[in-house]
Design a protein around this motif. Structure first.
Motif, PDB file in Angstrom:
ATOM      1  N   ALA A   1       8.698  -2.121  -3.870  1.00 56.69           N
ATOM      2  CA  ALA A   1       9.476  -3.002  -2.994  1.00 56.69           C
ATOM      3  C   ALA A   1       8.772  -3.211  -1.661  1.00 56.69           C
ATOM      4  CB  ALA A   1      10.871  -2.411  -2.772  1.00 56.69           C
ATOM      5  N   VAL A   2       8.232  -2.136  -1.098  1.00 60.64           N
ATOM      6  CA  VAL A   2       7.536  -2.237   0.193  1.00 60.64           C
ATOM      7  C   VAL A   2       6.325  -3.165   0.087  1.00 60.64           C
ATOM      8  CG1 VAL A   2       6.132  -0.944   1.847  1.00 60.64           C
ATOM      9  CG2 VAL A   2       8.330  -0.025   1.109  1.00 60.64           C
ATOM     10  N   THR A   3       5.593  -3.051  -1.012  1.00 61.11           N
ATOM     11  CA  THR A   3       4.430  -3.916  -1.213  1.00 61.11           C
ATOM     12  C   THR A   3       4.829  -5.386  -1.219  1.00 61.11           C
ATOM     13  OG1 THR A   3       3.257  -2.217  -2.479  1.00 61.11           O
ATOM     14  CG2 THR A   3       2.533  -4.500  -2.777  1.00 61.11           C
ATOM     15  N   VAL A   4       5.908  -5.713  -1.938  1.00 61.97           N
ATOM     16  CA  VAL A   4       6.377  -7.097  -2.004  1.00 61.97           C
ATOM     17  C   VAL A   4       6.864  -7.585  -0.641  1.00 61.97           C
ATOM     18  CG1 VAL A   4       8.102  -8.643  -3.022  1.00 61.97           C
ATOM     19  CG2 VAL A   4       6.996  -6.920  -4.438  1.00 61.97           C
ATOM     20  N   ILE A   5       7.599  -6.737   0.060  1.00 62.50           N
ATOM     21  CA  ILE A   5       8.129  -7.114   1.389  1.00 62.50           C
ATOM     22  C   ILE A   5       6.986  -7.405   2.355  1.00 62.50           C
ATOM     23  CG2 ILE A   5       9.400  -6.273   3.410  1.00 62.50           C
ATOM     24  CD1 ILE A   5      11.131  -4.636   1.375  1.00 62.50           C
ATOM     25  N   ARG A   6       5.979  -6.555   2.340  1.00 64.24           N
ATOM     26  CA  ARG A   6       4.833  -6.769   3.242  1.00 64.24           C
ATOM     27  C   ARG A   6       4.121  -8.073   2.917  1.00 64.24           C
ATOM     28  NH1 ARG A   6       2.513  -0.523   3.169  1.00 64.24           N
ATOM     29  NH2 ARG A   6       3.965   0.305   4.728  1.00 64.24           N
ATOM     30  N   GLN A   7       4.006  -8.398   1.628  1.00 66.14           N
ATOM     31  CA  GLN A   7       3.388  -9.670   1.234  1.00 66.14           C
ATOM     32  C   GLN A   7       4.213 -10.859   1.723  1.00 66.14           C
ATOM     33  OE1 GLN A   7       3.136  -9.189  -3.018  1.00 66.14           O
ATOM     34  NE2 GLN A   7       1.176  -8.114  -2.935  1.00 66.14           N
TER      35      GLN A   7
END
Length: 218
Positions: free
Chosen positions: A207-213
């Motif tokens: 989830a964090v990876t997607v949010i940062r993107q």
């Protein structure tokens, strides 16, 4: 019960060795390694996977806060307590936003340090009592100057979900988000679960990876 495995990151040799000796004297603690600079701390944290890192904020080669940032990218759940010789509200805020689990001043008693390590291991946020109120006020204001001002989620999240998601992107855990947004732990967990569902992800790291993107593309 297995002892709590600790990495001590401190650039002053006398302090570093003193911490190793004092902590090792407690049967519930085990110092598995020490580091004399921030880069060493990152390497040991990633390779040895301790339970807790004691990290001096002012470190050579790579400063403590930058070291925390790198460690959390590789090991998001690893707990890190920042150590410093003086209280600095700005450093407290930056350390917690980066992902630290606590902040202690070096002049505390040995018994207090050991107690704080054990509390941190039980997922408690570690802060000097004298700055807790001031810190809560500062943390509440931090997001307003950055990603929270724009709807980078394109309407996918509600305003409150967007706040929680933005804190997730910094590496903050549920307890830190709870303190920052003045929400109960249960409420934070509900928001985080809702964010996972909307993103179609099952883990915090995904989830964090997607949010940062999403934030980079805004």
């Amino acid at each position: 019960m297995k002892p709590i495995r600790i990495l001590v990151a401190e650039d002053e040799p006398i302090i570093r060795e003193g911490l190793r000796i004092l902590l090792s004297a407690d049967p519930d603690l085990e110092v598995i390694a020490t580091a004399s600079n921030g880069q060493e701390a990152v390497q040991h944290a990633v390779s040895l996977t301790p339970d807790i890192v004691l990290m001096d904020i002012h470190m050579p080669v790579l400063d403590g806060i930058s070291a925390v940032r790198e460690i959390k990218q590789h090991a998001p759940s690893l707990k890190i307590i920042m150590l410093t010789g003086f209280q600095d509200e700005q450093n407290v805020v930056e350390a917690l936003i980066t992902g630290a689990s606590g902040y202690l001043v070096k002049d505390l008693e040995t018994t207090q340090l050991i107690a704080a390590i054990k509390q941190c291991h039980e997922n408690q946020l570690i802060l000097p009592g004298s700055i807790t109120s001031a810190l809560a006020s500062r943390l509440a204001l931090v997001p307003a100057a950055d990603a929270f001002e724009r709807d980078w989620s394109n309407g996918l999240f509600s305003p409150r979900e967007r706040e929680v998601a933005s804190w997730l992107s910094t590496g903050a855990d549920n307890q830190q988000i709870s303190h920052a947004l003045f929400l109960s732990m249960g409420t934070v967990k509900n928001y985080v679960s809702g964010i996972y569902k909307k993103l179609g992800r099952e883990t915090r790291e995904e989830a964090v990876t997607v949010i940062r993107q999403m934030m980079k593309q805004a």
